[in-house]
Design an enzyme around this catalytic site. Structure first.
Site, PDB file in Angstrom:
ATOM      1  N   GLU A 130       9.179 -14.075 -10.868  1.00 15.31           N
ATOM      2  CA  GLU A 130       8.350 -12.933 -10.491  1.00 15.31           C
ATOM      3  C   GLU A 130       7.887 -12.086 -11.664  1.00 15.31           C
ATOM      4  O   GLU A 130       6.799 -11.536 -11.612  1.00 15.31           O
ATOM      5  CB  GLU A 130       8.999 -12.082  -9.394  1.00 15.31           C
ATOM      6  CG  GLU A 130      10.286 -11.420  -9.771  1.00 15.31           C
ATOM      7  CD  GLU A 130      10.923 -10.681  -8.605  1.00 15.31           C
ATOM      8  OE1 GLU A 130      10.212 -10.231  -7.709  1.00 15.31           O
ATOM      9  OE2 GLU A 130      12.164 -10.545  -8.617  1.00 15.31           O
ATOM     10  N   ASN A 174      -1.518   2.112   6.029  1.00 13.99           N
ATOM     11  CA  ASN A 174      -0.652   0.996   5.632  1.00 13.99           C
ATOM     12  C   ASN A 174      -0.369   0.207   6.887  1.00 13.99           C
ATOM     13  O   ASN A 174      -0.149   0.789   7.955  1.00 13.99           O
ATOM     14  CB  ASN A 174       0.691   1.500   5.090  1.00 13.99           C
ATOM     15  CG  ASN A 174       0.566   2.159   3.736  1.00 13.99           C
ATOM     16  OD1 ASN A 174      -0.516   2.200   3.154  1.00 13.99           O
ATOM     17  ND2 ASN A 174       1.686   2.663   3.240  1.00 13.99           N
ATOM     18  N   GLY A 175      -0.298  -1.104   6.766  1.00 14.58           N
ATOM     19  CA  GLY A 175       0.030  -1.929   7.933  1.00 14.58           C
ATOM     20  C   GLY A 175      -1.098  -2.902   8.216  1.00 14.58           C
ATOM     21  O   GLY A 175      -1.990  -3.115   7.381  1.00 14.58           O
ATOM     22  N   LYS A 235      14.000 -13.991 -10.395  1.00 15.63           N
ATOM     23  CA  LYS A 235      13.667 -12.922 -11.359  1.00 15.63           C
ATOM     24  C   LYS A 235      12.704 -13.451 -12.422  1.00 15.63           C
ATOM     25  O   LYS A 235      11.731 -12.801 -12.767  1.00 15.63           O
ATOM     26  CB  LYS A 235      14.927 -12.393 -12.066  1.00 15.63           C
ATOM     27  CG  LYS A 235      15.889 -11.584 -11.235  1.00 15.63           C
ATOM     28  CD  LYS A 235      15.446 -10.170 -10.947  1.00 15.63           C
ATOM     29  CE  LYS A 235      14.786 -10.064  -9.621  1.00 15.63           C
ATOM     30  NZ  LYS A 235      15.554  -9.760  -8.468  1.00 15.63           N
ATOM     31  N   HIS A 286      18.732 -35.908  -6.575  1.00 14.20           N
ATOM     32  CA  HIS A 286      18.155 -36.358  -5.304  1.00 14.20           C
ATOM     33  C   HIS A 286      16.651 -36.088  -5.241  1.00 14.20           C
ATOM     34  O   HIS A 286      16.112 -35.876  -4.167  1.00 14.20           O
ATOM     35  CB  HIS A 286      18.871 -35.678  -4.129  1.00 14.20           C
ATOM     36  CG  HIS A 286      20.321 -36.034  -4.064  1.00 14.20           C
ATOM     37  ND1 HIS A 286      20.765 -37.300  -3.746  1.00 14.20           N
ATOM     38  CD2 HIS A 286      21.432 -35.307  -4.325  1.00 14.20           C
ATOM     39  CE1 HIS A 286      22.084 -37.334  -3.795  1.00 14.20           C
ATOM     40  NE2 HIS A 286      22.518 -36.128  -4.154  1.00 14.20           N
ATOM     41  N   LYS A 326       6.813  -3.584  -4.044  1.00 11.46           N
ATOM     42  CA  LYS A 326       8.219  -3.221  -3.923  1.00 11.46           C
ATOM     43  C   LYS A 326       8.720  -3.253  -2.489  1.00 11.46           C
ATOM     44  O   LYS A 326       9.862  -3.587  -2.221  1.00 11.46           O
ATOM     45  CB  LYS A 326       8.415  -1.814  -4.507  1.00 11.46           C
ATOM     46  CG  LYS A 326       9.856  -1.335  -4.544  1.00 11.46           C
ATOM     47  CD  LYS A 326      10.642  -2.092  -5.583  1.00 11.46           C
ATOM     48  CE  LYS A 326      12.121  -1.783  -5.563  1.00 11.46           C
ATOM     49  NZ  LYS A 326      12.899  -2.807  -6.272  1.00 11.46           N
ATOM     50  N   GLU A 335      18.804 -16.425  -7.573  1.00 15.91           N
ATOM     51  CA  GLU A 335      18.379 -15.075  -7.932  1.00 15.91           C
ATOM     52  C   GLU A 335      17.831 -15.045  -9.364  1.00 15.91           C
ATOM     53  O   GLU A 335      16.810 -14.407  -9.634  1.00 15.91           O
ATOM     54  CB  GLU A 335      19.561 -14.108  -7.751  1.00 15.91           C
ATOM     55  CG  GLU A 335      19.331 -12.681  -8.178  1.00 15.91           C
ATOM     56  CD  GLU A 335      18.144 -11.995  -7.489  1.00 15.91           C
ATOM     57  OE1 GLU A 335      17.566 -12.550  -6.541  1.00 15.91           O
ATOM     58  OE2 GLU A 335      17.774 -10.903  -7.954  1.00 15.91           O
ATOM     59  N   CYS A 370       0.830  -1.196   0.000  1.00 15.47           N
ATOM     60  CA  CYS A 370       0.000   0.000   0.000  1.00 15.47           C
ATOM     61  C   CYS A 370       0.871   1.255   0.000  1.00 15.47           C
ATOM     62  O   CYS A 370       1.990   1.241   0.518  1.00 15.47           O
ATOM     63  CB  CYS A 370      -0.863   0.029   1.255  1.00 15.47           C
ATOM     64  SG  CYS A 370      -1.904  -1.407   1.432  1.00 15.47           S
ATOM     65  N   TRP A 413      -2.966  -2.632  -1.541  1.00 17.25           N
ATOM     66  CA  TRP A 413      -2.543  -3.982  -1.916  1.00 17.25           C
ATOM     67  C   TRP A 413      -3.230  -4.878  -0.899  1.00 17.25           C
ATOM     68  O   TRP A 413      -2.891  -4.864   0.286  1.00 17.25           O
ATOM     69  CB  TRP A 413      -1.012  -4.060  -1.799  1.00 17.25           C
ATOM     70  CG  TRP A 413      -0.390  -5.313  -2.266  1.00 17.25           C
ATOM     71  CD1 TRP A 413      -0.113  -5.681  -3.555  1.00 17.25           C
ATOM     72  CD2 TRP A 413       0.115  -6.375  -1.436  1.00 17.25           C
ATOM     73  NE1 TRP A 413       0.513  -6.901  -3.572  1.00 17.25           N
ATOM     74  CE2 TRP A 413       0.661  -7.343  -2.290  1.00 17.25           C
ATOM     75  CE3 TRP A 413       0.160  -6.603  -0.065  1.00 17.25           C
ATOM     76  CZ2 TRP A 413       1.238  -8.513  -1.811  1.00 17.25           C
ATOM     77  CZ3 TRP A 413       0.738  -7.767   0.414  1.00 17.25           C
ATOM     78  CH2 TRP A 413       1.275  -8.707  -0.463  1.00 17.25           C
TER      79      TRP A 413
END
Ligand code: F6R
Length: 625
Positions: free
Chosen positions: A505, A113-114, A502, A521, A620, A498, A2, A87
């Protein structure tokens, strides 16, 4: 996550709120809204007592993009207002769940927010008292609580309401007939942008850069009264001096928060001709590395100098972080153990609390580009409470982590607005390599030419960027699949993690990263001839073992794309395609391999037509637990 913007000033606020909401869009959101303290045609230019009663709050909100909301809006006149991008956490994505939320009278509006942990109990109590709710959100209890306590003093009512609330919040309150906004925070950041006859409240500094570079960072427990011409802050947790006369029963005291200048320009927060922020930020990496190195290495004396005090008597290091920052930590784990001969551990921040870790004589480093990731903040806070020395590595000046840690190392990447972290990741690596070098015995630094390795990094990264378009055919191939494996060994295993993150997402391909030796395995069961495998084959002590893993994979039919050094002709016979990487000391190979994988992810997402800067469901800055 948010986002919040609020304005009190001499200009009409509607265009400012909408422009700022668009700026906040980079954080990811699913709905948005604004509330304006609207001026009635019957109000006079010179305020009169009856004007308060004539003032109203106009709220407009909708699901989807800010641009769509904007198209549906009438012109609202008013110079004080609040805006929010939501959000969803509590309740589905819907217009009624979007912020701002109102009390029963419609005269108090709140953006938040929160997470309010005890909202259900509060909501039940308020419902019994006759309050009616129109959303499923936790936030909506806040305006109703303020209404419950309002007896003519809005600030006091806000303080009383917040005393009932358990959880995390950054809120801004707008009330009809009040020219001040009230902002308060606890474990969710808010800044005040200081202007000339106008002031702003926002959830991050990039939103106000178009108007001012002067900001005040609020702290936990602060309540700020912000109007066009004044800002006054009281604090429950760190206030000094005489208790505020009205809020003294609640133990709020006036507090002075320093104004700071943000070292970022509005241009840095624009796309600058690139199609996406992510592509721009990938291309900014040579500069970001250079800036983060600046002033820290001496080529003549071959030394590293940081303004970081080495804690006495420390015997080991613990790195805590989330997501991409955690991958930086995992790479650093190799570097620190190699260069410093110090025991080093890495813990995903959200798991830190669940482990009884031995923390004696431990230096805890919290790595977070935003400086606001709640899990990382909480882990570092806890480490501090347990008596550990703490260091934060962050990219955002004045962010919350900088107030928690004993010391701060700033990366200097400038604002990063693409949701997928790129330039801040490489800058974190620079910071971590510098810290490792500063802790290493001097003979290691000189003997292995590591300072020189750092110096040439920007030009090496530039070489990868110069050949960016050669990665497009590989991306086209990857884009046609829904599952992929990324493999690496040693220092390049976290790089594979990483790379997979990327791709996951931004292109929504299910990409699994594995240490190459682990595939047999279990994951081999998922290998099909149609499953692409991306293998990092840097020529270090893992090379032979990587070739063995690739042969095992090829025996089962998948296509393998290798990231291999220029000049490594042998690799061609083992794999189906090669992405060439300029030669570099293997210790620095994560930098170049990561850039190639960022480009692979970017072009793959582009081939699939994905929303690259704003991937679905992501945000973000993750300021909720
Ligand atoms: C991935 C990404 C996230 C963040 C994570 C931690 O591209 O950006 O995984 O790395 O949310 O964020 P910070 O570094 O701000 O703590």
């Amino acid at each position: 996550m948010c986002g919040i913007i609020a304005y009190a000033g001499y200009k009409e606020c509607q265009p400012i709120l909408l422009k700022s909401l668009k700026r906040l869009g980079y954080r990811g959101y699913d709905s948005c809204g604004i509330a304006v303290s609207a001026v009635s045609s019957q109000q006079s230019a010179v305020p009169r007592p009856q004007d308060n009663r004539l003032a109203t709050i106009k709220v407009y909100k909708d699901i989807g993009r800010v641009g769509d909301l904007e198209k549906s809006l009438p012109q609202i006149q008013g110079r004080v207002g609040i805006g929010h991008t939501r959000w969803a956490t509590h309740g589905e994505v819907s217009t009624s769940n979007a912020h701002p939320h109102l009390d029963c009278s419609g005269r108090i509006a709140v953006v938040h927010n929160g997470v309010i942990e005890n909202f259900q109990t509060l909501r039940d109590d308020l419902t019994r008292e006759g309050h009616r709710f129109s959303s499923e959100t936790d936030t909506e209890v806040i305006p109703h609580l303020i209404e419950r306590y309002y007896g003519g003093d809005l600030e006091e009512a806000v303080a009383r309401a917040l005393a009932d609330v358990r959880g995390t919040y950054a809120i801004v309150v707008l009330a009809a007939g009040h020219k001040e906004l009230i902002a308060a925070q606890r474990e969710s950041p808010l800044i005040i942008g200081v202007g000339d006859r106008e002031n702003f409240v926002a959830s991050d500094v990039t939103v106000v850069l178009d108007y001012t570079d002067r900001v005040i960072y609020l702290e936990d427990g602060d309540i700020a009264l912000v109007s066009d011409e004044s800002i006054s802050i009281t604090s429950r947790e760190s206030g000094r001096g005489t208790p505020d006369s009205r809020l003294q029963t609640l133990d709020y005291r006036p507090v002075q928060r320093e104004e700071e200048i943000v070292p970022w320009s509005p241009e840095e927060a624009q796309k600058g001709g690139y199609e996406h922020f992510m592509l721009k930020e990938i291309h900014e990496q040579p500069k970001s590395i250079e800036n983060t190195l600046r002033g820290h290495i001496s080529l003549i004396e071959r030394t590293v100098s940081l303004n970081i005090r080495h804690e006495e008597g420390l015997e080991n290091i613990l790195l805590v972080a989330c997501g991409t920052s955690c991958h930086a930590a995992l790479i650093a784990e190799y570097v620190i153990s190699k260069l410093c001969h110090l025991p080093v551990r890495v813990k995903v921040a959200s798991e830190f609390n669940y482990h009884q870790m031995a923390l004696e004589k431990t230096w805890v480093w919290g790595i977070t580009q935003s400086g606001e990731t709640l899990d990382t903040l909480r882990a570092l806070k806890k480490a501090r409470e347990l008596g550990c020395a703490t260091l934060s590595i962050t990219n955002v000046p004045g962010s919350s982590i900088t107030r928690i840690a004993d010391q701060v190392f700033y990366t200097r990447s400038g604002p990063e607005l693409g949701v997928a972290a790129t330039k801040t990741f490489l800058a974190q690596l620079v910071a971590l390599y510098l810290l490792a070098l500063s802790l290493s015995p001097p003979d290691i630094m000189i003997g292995e030419g590591l300072i020189e390795g750092l110096r040439i990094l920007p030009s090496k990264v530039q070489q990868v960027l110069d050949d960016a378009e050669e990665i497009i055919p590989h991306a086209r191939h990857l884009s046609r699949h829904d599952n992929a494996f990324f493999i690496g060994r040693g220092i390049n295993y976290p790089v594979a993690m990483e790379g997979a993150l990327k791709v996951k997402e931004i292109s929504y391909i299910h990409a699994e990263a594995y240490p190459a030796g682990e595939l047999k395995h279990g994951p081999f069961a998922l290998l099909r001839p149609s499953t692409p495998v991306v293998a990092i084959t840097t020529r270090d002590d893992t090379y032979e073992a990587m070739l063995t893993s690739i042969k095992e994979i090829k025996a089962r039919g998948p296509q393998v794309i290798a990231l291999a050094e220029e000049g490594d002709e042998d690799i061609e016979q083992f794999v189906d395609a090669v992405i060439r990487i300029p030669p570099i000391d293997p210790l620095f190979s994560p930098f170049l391999n990561s850039v190639a994988l960022q480009l692979l992810a970017y072009y793959t997402a582009k081939e699939r037509g994905c929303s690259i800067d704003l991937p679905a469901n992501l945000t973000k800055s993750v300021t909720v637990p």
